[in-house]
Design an enzyme around this catalytic site. Structure first.
Site, PDB file in Angstrom:
ATOM      1  CB  SER A  63     -29.735 -15.578 -22.865  1.00  0.00           C
ATOM      2  OG  SER A  63     -30.743 -16.394 -23.373  1.00  0.00           O
ATOM      3  CE  LYS A  66     -32.089 -14.487 -25.340  1.00  0.00           C
ATOM      4  NZ  LYS A  66     -32.904 -14.892 -24.348  1.00  0.00           N
ATOM      5  CE1 TYR A 190     -32.288 -15.716 -29.059  1.00  0.00           C
ATOM      6  CE2 TYR A 190     -32.815 -17.971 -29.616  1.00  0.00           C
ATOM      7  CZ  TYR A 190     -32.802 -17.053 -28.727  1.00  0.00           C
ATOM      8  OH  TYR A 190     -32.762 -17.256 -27.360  1.00  0.00           O
ATOM      9  CE1 TYR A 242     -34.312 -15.095 -20.366  1.00  0.00           C
ATOM     10  CE2 TYR A 242     -33.143 -16.860 -18.934  1.00  0.00           C
ATOM     11  CZ  TYR A 242     -33.309 -15.938 -20.132  1.00  0.00           C
ATOM     12  OH  TYR A 242     -32.543 -16.065 -21.214  1.00  0.00           O
ATOM     13  CB  VAL A 260     -29.443 -21.989 -20.993  1.00  0.00           C
ATOM     14  CG1 VAL A 260     -30.811 -21.464 -20.550  1.00  0.00           C
ATOM     15  CG2 VAL A 260     -29.228 -22.088 -22.505  1.00  0.00           C
TER      16      VAL A 260
HETATM   17  N1  GLU Z   1     -30.318 -20.422 -26.936  1.00  0.00           N
HETATM   18  C1  GLU Z   1     -31.064 -20.370 -25.714  1.00  0.00           C
HETATM   19  C2  GLU Z   1     -32.755 -20.491 -26.044  1.00  0.00           C
HETATM   20  O1  GLU Z   1     -33.181 -19.787 -26.790  1.00  0.00           O
HETATM   21  C3  GLU Z   1     -30.884 -19.413 -24.909  1.00  0.00           C
HETATM   22  C4  GLU Z   1     -31.437 -19.337 -23.435  1.00  0.00           C
HETATM   23  C5  GLU Z   1     -30.924 -18.763 -22.414  1.00  0.00           C
HETATM   24  O2  GLU Z   1     -29.388 -18.845 -22.456  1.00  0.00           O
HETATM   25  O3  GLU Z   1     -31.399 -18.438 -21.472  1.00  0.00           O
HETATM   26  O4  GLU Z   1     -33.285 -21.318 -25.566  1.00  0.00           O
END
Ligand code: GLU
Length: 307
Positions: A63, A66, A190, A242, A260
């Site tokens: 993530s 992003k 994505y 988050y 993650v």
């Molecule tokens: N590719 C992961 C997902 O979509 C990203 C989530 C993350 O890194 O927090 O679940």
């Protein structure tokens, strides 16, 4: 203050915590990563690089990507992006669907999965997925001046096969006309952006423009305006972790974005970009020891956006 010494002290502070947390296992390719890895890199606005631990071993940035797709999308569609995605913390887990119904398919912010899928969709419009991924990869290579950065196809495939929640989010938003391209193509972009494989040094270099008023290097070329860099930092602070974004701001006091894969990119405006990697995650899906390391670094350097 010698950053070299600070990093040594940080390593001592976290030594007993290395290996803590749970490696993300809902993406099978990530489940096999050694939880005892730990690396950290600090790249200052003067271009000095300081490292400790496994700072040159590549990991899945997930993530954290992003931040960079948001930067590209703002460049592509400008402020119009905010018609399709909000700027408020969600207070919900990264893959939550609950708010989407009440808020008619407009995700709370670009850093929860739903928001990042909309951002990927804006980058895809008018292109084939291959071209969009090429654009993202070129951007990362440009920011770091490093052509060795790749997208790990195995990680992308692994997530593609198991990403049912993300597929649900994308389909749900499509029903509200907030996904404009075929869902499989948007999700393909994505999943592949999340599978960018980078090490801490590369990641800190890539984030440096956010510490540097939008410039690639001090006095160098502009990536985004100063105002836009500030705003991306604001979103990282309020939404980058988050439902634990408030806790991260409280403990570290710097804008940050987690993934993650166990990485975190943090920005000390006017000072440095910092990347840390420790694969074990806490209950909110953020690197447990990585957060501790940033807390220690911020305390020892005095870096904080709060004074
Ligand atoms: N590719 C992961 C997902 O979509 C990203 C989530 C993350 O890194 O927090 O679940």
């Amino acid at each position: 203050m010698q950053l070299e010494d600070v990093l040594k002290d940080v390593l001592v502070d976290v030594a007993d915590h290395i290996g803590e947390g749970k490696v993300a296992n809902y993406i099978p390719a990530l489940a096999k990563i050694d939880p005892r890895k730990f690396g950290m890199a600090v790249v200052t606005v003067d271009g000095d690089i300081h490292v400790t631990g496994d700072a040159e071993e590549a990991f899945s940035i997930q993530s954290i990507s992003k931040v960079f797709t948001l930067t590209l999308a703002l460049g592509r569609v400008g402020e119009g992006l905010w018609k399709r995605v909000g700027r408020e913390p969600s207070g919900t887990p990264f893959n939550s669907i609950v708010q989407l119904e009440q808020e008619q398919g407009i995700p709370r912010n670009p850093f929860i999965n739903a928001g990042a899928i909309v951002v990927a969709d804006t980058l895809l419009s008018g292109h084939q997925p291959r071209e969009t991924l090429g654009e993202i990869l070129s951007f990362m290579r440009y920011l770091t001046d490093d052509d060795t950065i790749i997208i790990d196809a195995e990680v992308a495939r692994s997530e593609q096969q198991t990403g049912f929640r993300n597929a649900a989010l994308a389909n749900y938003m499509h029903a509200f006309s907030n996904i404009h391209n075929p869902v499989e193509k948007t999700l393909g972009v994505y999943f592949h952006q999340c599978a960018l494989s980078m090490n801490c040094v590369q990641l800190a270099k890539a984030g440096l423009f956010l510490a540097n008023r939008g410039l690639l290097t001090r006095g160098g070329r502009s990536v985004v305006s100063w105002e836009r860099a500030r705003r991306i930092n604001a979103l990282m602070l309020t939404c980058g972790h988050y439902d634990a974004s408030g806790d991260f701001a409280f403990r570290v006091g710097l804008p940050g974005k987690s993934g993650v894969g166990g990485g975190i990119l943090a920005i000390a405006p006017g000072k440095a970009a910092i990347a840390v990697w420790s694969p074990g995650l806490n209950a909110n899906g953020n690197s447990a020891t990585g957060t501790k390391a940033l807390e220690s670094l911020a305390r020892r350097t005095g870096w904080s956006i709060f004074g």
